[in-house]
Write an enzyme that holds these catalytic residues in place. Structure first.
Site, PDB file in Angstrom:
ATOM      1  N   ASP A 292       1.351 -39.974  15.522  1.00  0.00           N
ATOM      2  CA  ASP A 292       0.214 -40.555  15.120  1.00  0.00           C
ATOM      3  C   ASP A 292       0.378 -41.361  13.932  1.00  0.00           C
ATOM      4  O   ASP A 292      -0.302 -41.101  12.656  1.00  0.00           O
ATOM      5  CB  ASP A 292      -0.877 -39.361  14.973  1.00  0.00           C
ATOM      6  CG  ASP A 292      -2.250 -39.705  14.610  1.00  0.00           C
ATOM      7  OD1 ASP A 292      -2.486 -40.969  15.074  1.00  0.00           O
ATOM      8  OD2 ASP A 292      -2.774 -38.941  14.203  1.00  0.00           O
TER       9      ASP A 292
ATOM     10  N   LYS B 224      -1.395 -45.815   9.360  1.00  0.00           N
ATOM     11  CA  LYS B 224      -1.485 -44.763   9.001  1.00  0.00           C
ATOM     12  C   LYS B 224      -0.488 -43.536   9.322  1.00  0.00           C
ATOM     13  O   LYS B 224       0.164 -43.742  10.283  1.00  0.00           O
ATOM     14  CB  LYS B 224      -3.301 -44.302   9.341  1.00  0.00           C
ATOM     15  CG  LYS B 224      -3.460 -44.383  10.756  1.00  0.00           C
ATOM     16  CD  LYS B 224      -2.803 -43.017  11.482  1.00  0.00           C
ATOM     17  CE  LYS B 224      -3.384 -41.780  10.961  1.00  0.00           C
ATOM     18  NZ  LYS B 224      -4.693 -41.411  11.917  1.00  0.00           N
TER      19      LYS B 224
ATOM     20  N   GLU C 291     -11.070 -44.901   8.999  1.00  0.00           N
ATOM     21  CA  GLU C 291     -10.853 -44.017   7.689  1.00  0.00           C
ATOM     22  C   GLU C 291     -10.423 -44.815   6.689  1.00  0.00           C
ATOM     23  O   GLU C 291      -9.625 -45.798   6.860  1.00  0.00           O
ATOM     24  CB  GLU C 291      -9.755 -43.135   8.073  1.00  0.00           C
ATOM     25  CG  GLU C 291      -8.514 -43.452   8.625  1.00  0.00           C
ATOM     26  CD  GLU C 291      -7.625 -42.330   9.174  1.00  0.00           C
ATOM     27  OE1 GLU C 291      -6.551 -41.980   8.603  1.00  0.00           O
ATOM     28  OE2 GLU C 291      -7.997 -41.913  10.389  1.00  0.00           O
TER      29      GLU C 291
ATOM     30  N   ASP D  66     -11.633 -42.773  17.522  1.00  0.00           N
ATOM     31  CA  ASP D  66     -10.790 -42.859  16.328  1.00  0.00           C
ATOM     32  C   ASP D  66     -10.056 -43.896  16.230  1.00  0.00           C
ATOM     33  O   ASP D  66      -8.676 -43.970  16.894  1.00  0.00           O
ATOM     34  CB  ASP D  66      -9.955 -41.537  16.738  1.00  0.00           C
ATOM     35  CG  ASP D  66      -9.030 -41.401  15.307  1.00  0.00           C
ATOM     36  OD1 ASP D  66      -9.182 -41.877  14.208  1.00  0.00           O
ATOM     37  OD2 ASP D  66      -8.266 -40.147  15.572  1.00  0.00           O
TER      38      ASP D  66
ATOM     39  N   HIS E 288     -14.035 -35.491   5.778  1.00  0.00           N
ATOM     40  CA  HIS E 288     -12.783 -34.675   6.465  1.00  0.00           C
ATOM     41  C   HIS E 288     -12.295 -33.830   5.589  1.00  0.00           C
ATOM     42  O   HIS E 288     -11.898 -34.205   4.148  1.00  0.00           O
ATOM     43  CB  HIS E 288     -11.646 -35.716   6.846  1.00  0.00           C
ATOM     44  CG  HIS E 288     -10.839 -35.299   7.948  1.00  0.00           C
ATOM     45  ND1 HIS E 288     -11.077 -34.117   8.895  1.00  0.00           N
ATOM     46  CD2 HIS E 288      -9.551 -35.564   8.113  1.00  0.00           C
ATOM     47  CE1 HIS E 288      -9.965 -33.915   9.764  1.00  0.00           C
ATOM     48  NE2 HIS E 288      -9.147 -34.813   9.279  1.00  0.00           N
TER      49      HIS E 288
ATOM     50  N   ARG F  33     -15.106 -42.764   7.653  1.00  0.00           N
ATOM     51  CA  ARG F  33     -14.473 -41.465   7.517  1.00  0.00           C
ATOM     52  C   ARG F  33     -13.740 -41.427   6.135  1.00  0.00           C
ATOM     53  O   ARG F  33     -12.915 -42.542   5.676  1.00  0.00           O
ATOM     54  CB  ARG F  33     -13.019 -41.311   8.390  1.00  0.00           C
ATOM     55  CG  ARG F  33     -12.315 -40.093   8.398  1.00  0.00           C
ATOM     56  CD  ARG F  33     -11.541 -39.981   9.632  1.00  0.00           C
ATOM     57  NE  ARG F  33     -10.171 -39.402   9.188  1.00  0.00           N
ATOM     58  CZ  ARG F  33      -9.557 -38.955  10.107  1.00  0.00           C
ATOM     59  NH1 ARG F  33      -9.701 -39.096  11.446  1.00  0.00           N
ATOM     60  NH2 ARG F  33      -8.153 -38.085   9.997  1.00  0.00           N
TER      61      ARG F  33
ATOM     62  N   SER G 267      -9.288 -39.312  20.722  1.00  0.00           N
ATOM     63  CA  SER G 267      -8.570 -39.117  19.327  1.00  0.00           C
ATOM     64  C   SER G 267      -7.302 -39.631  19.639  1.00  0.00           C
ATOM     65  O   SER G 267      -6.527 -39.801  20.468  1.00  0.00           O
ATOM     66  CB  SER G 267      -8.310 -37.456  19.745  1.00  0.00           C
ATOM     67  OG  SER G 267      -7.206 -37.166  19.086  1.00  0.00           O
ATOM     68  N   GLY G 268      -7.303 -40.490  18.258  1.00  0.00           N
ATOM     69  CA  GLY G 268      -5.896 -41.125  18.094  1.00  0.00           C
ATOM     70  C   GLY G 268      -4.634 -40.393  18.022  1.00  0.00           C
ATOM     71  O   GLY G 268      -3.727 -40.819  18.607  1.00  0.00           O
ATOM     72  N   LEU G 269      -4.815 -39.214  17.566  1.00  0.00           N
ATOM     73  CA  LEU G 269      -3.765 -38.207  17.672  1.00  0.00           C
ATOM     74  C   LEU G 269      -3.276 -37.979  19.017  1.00  0.00           C
ATOM     75  O   LEU G 269      -2.035 -38.020  19.405  1.00  0.00           O
ATOM     76  CB  LEU G 269      -3.912 -36.895  17.139  1.00  0.00           C
ATOM     77  CG  LEU G 269      -2.858 -35.765  17.315  1.00  0.00           C
ATOM     78  CD1 LEU G 269      -1.594 -36.163  16.552  1.00  0.00           C
ATOM     79  CD2 LEU G 269      -3.546 -34.400  16.560  1.00  0.00           C
TER      80      LEU G 269
ATOM     81  N   ASN H  44      -1.117 -39.198  10.025  1.00  0.00           N
ATOM     82  CA  ASN H  44      -2.031 -38.101  10.321  1.00  0.00           C
ATOM     83  C   ASN H  44      -2.471 -37.629   9.161  1.00  0.00           C
ATOM     84  O   ASN H  44      -1.322 -37.250   8.162  1.00  0.00           O
ATOM     85  CB  ASN H  44      -1.517 -37.090  11.380  1.00  0.00           C
ATOM     86  CG  ASN H  44      -2.597 -36.328  11.761  1.00  0.00           C
ATOM     87  OD1 ASN H  44      -2.817 -35.260  11.264  1.00  0.00           O
ATOM     88  ND2 ASN H  44      -3.316 -36.380  12.909  1.00  0.00           N
ATOM     89  N   SER H  45      -3.448 -37.049   9.028  1.00  0.00           N
ATOM     90  CA  SER H  45      -4.103 -36.473   7.589  1.00  0.00           C
ATOM     91  C   SER H  45      -3.360 -35.084   7.349  1.00  0.00           C
ATOM     92  O   SER H  45      -3.560 -34.732   6.373  1.00  0.00           O
ATOM     93  CB  SER H  45      -5.694 -36.354   7.757  1.00  0.00           C
ATOM     94  OG  SER H  45      -6.298 -37.546   7.666  1.00  0.00           O
TER      95      SER H  45
ATOM     96  N   ASP I 180      -8.502 -45.213  13.591  1.00  0.00           N
ATOM     97  CA  ASP I 180      -7.655 -45.160  12.475  1.00  0.00           C
ATOM     98  C   ASP I 180      -8.179 -46.038  11.219  1.00  0.00           C
ATOM     99  O   ASP I 180      -9.099 -45.885  11.037  1.00  0.00           O
ATOM    100  CB  ASP I 180      -6.090 -45.547  12.999  1.00  0.00           C
ATOM    101  CG  ASP I 180      -5.433 -44.502  13.794  1.00  0.00           C
ATOM    102  OD1 ASP I 180      -5.870 -43.316  14.019  1.00  0.00           O
ATOM    103  OD2 ASP I 180      -4.730 -44.966  14.594  1.00  0.00           O
TER     104      ASP I 180
END
Length: 297
Positions: free
Chosen positions: A55, A117, A111, A82, A187, A156, A43-45, A119-120, A84
């Site tokens: 992130d 980026k 993504e 992940d 997502h 993604r 996980s990037g986060l 975080n979404s 990004d």
């Protein structure tokens, strides 16, 4: 044992539903494997959080790569990174693929947002998406670069996150498939799986679909399986669990000015040694060091 890349491709194409759990360092990756999972989400986060940064690509791609090397060395199951946006343009993606393959990382997810980026789940509806053709170029570059035919590129789609709707999500997913992606990650940040299930109802292709149900976690896994989803990622839960445990333990030690209240509730030092595989080193010392050079037991 099959190569990690082959293992991951088999997960994607098992014909059923499989699950990955988040890890963010070598120790957590080993814990994921010991728990019985067949694969790991890098996980990037959570990797960023473990470094104490945001992130937002504040951790450089080489710092992430170093973490992935420790995670890969500590485990025998495949890791999906992940990655990004791929940390730049198509050329950055080409270099990333080479370096991931060198470290035994089975797959990467990129993504369709802009570098750097965000975080979404942080004002996702305001985040611009990448140009479709430019993102397709990244996918093509990754697939042209990989040396291992089983290395996987997961594309993604963030159109639902940004509120652009199902038509845009499907348009992008179709373009990414034609560009050579091995799977689509769709997502959503809705509290139910409604958007995901609607997408699956329209997505009538053979390319596997991956989801990350962070916000719609109450949906039974059977619903995902019936919809034809191939891979479910539990995206950040070991990091979140560790934060809670550390906060509670730190506060209690500070309050009590003593370790006696927590000592029976936390892992032993011996458990740390076991997870570090200290026994293997002891056996190696017996084999390779002369008796007078061995550490005392």
């Amino acid at each position: 044992m099959a190569r990690k890349t082959t293992q991951f491709r088999q997960l994607l194409n098992s014909g059923g539903i499989e699950f990955l759990l988040e890890a963010h360092d070598g120790m957590s990756a080993r814990i994921v494997e010991e728990a019985g999972f067949k694969g790991i989400w890098g996980s990037g986060l959570c990797i960023s959080a473990a470094m104490g940064v945001r992130d937002n690509n504040e951790a450089s791609w080489t710092q992430v790569l170093e973490v992935m090397e420790f995670m890969s060395d500590a485990t025998s199951i495949p890791i999906l990174l992940d990655a990004d946006t791929g940390y730049g343009n198509f050329n950055n993606v080409r270099r990333l693929v080479k370096k991931l393959e060198q470290r035994g990382v089975a797959a990467m997810c990129i993504e369709d947002k802009l570098f750097p980026k965000t975080n979404s789940f942080i004002k996702g509806e305001t985040q611009p998406l990448a140009d479709v053709d430019e993102f397709c170029g990244k996918i093509k570059a990754a697939k042209d670069t990989q040396a291992d035919a089983d290395f996987c590129v997961v594309a993604r789609v963030e159109a639902l996150i940004t509120g652009q709707g199902q038509d845009e999500a499907l348009r992008r997913a179709d373009a990414y498939q034609r560009a050579g992606a091995d799977a689509i990650l769709i997502h959503s940040k809705k509290p139910t799986a409604e958007e995901i299930l609607a997408f699956m109802g329209e997505w009538r292709d053979t390319l596997p679909v991956v989801i990350v149900p962070t916000t719609y976690f109450n949906t039974p896994p059977e619903v995902f399986a019936q919809a034809g989803i191939s891979l479910v990622i539990w995206g950040n839960h070991l990091m979140r669990a560790s934060i809670t445990a550390m906060q509670l333990t730190a506060a209690r030690i500070n309050r009590d000015r003593s370790l006696s209240g927590v000592e029976q509730e936390i892992a032993t030092v011996k458990e740390i040694f076991r997870l570090q595989n200290a026994q293997e080193l002891a056996q190696a010392e017996e084999r390779y060091l002369p008796a007078h050079g061995r550490p005392p037991l």
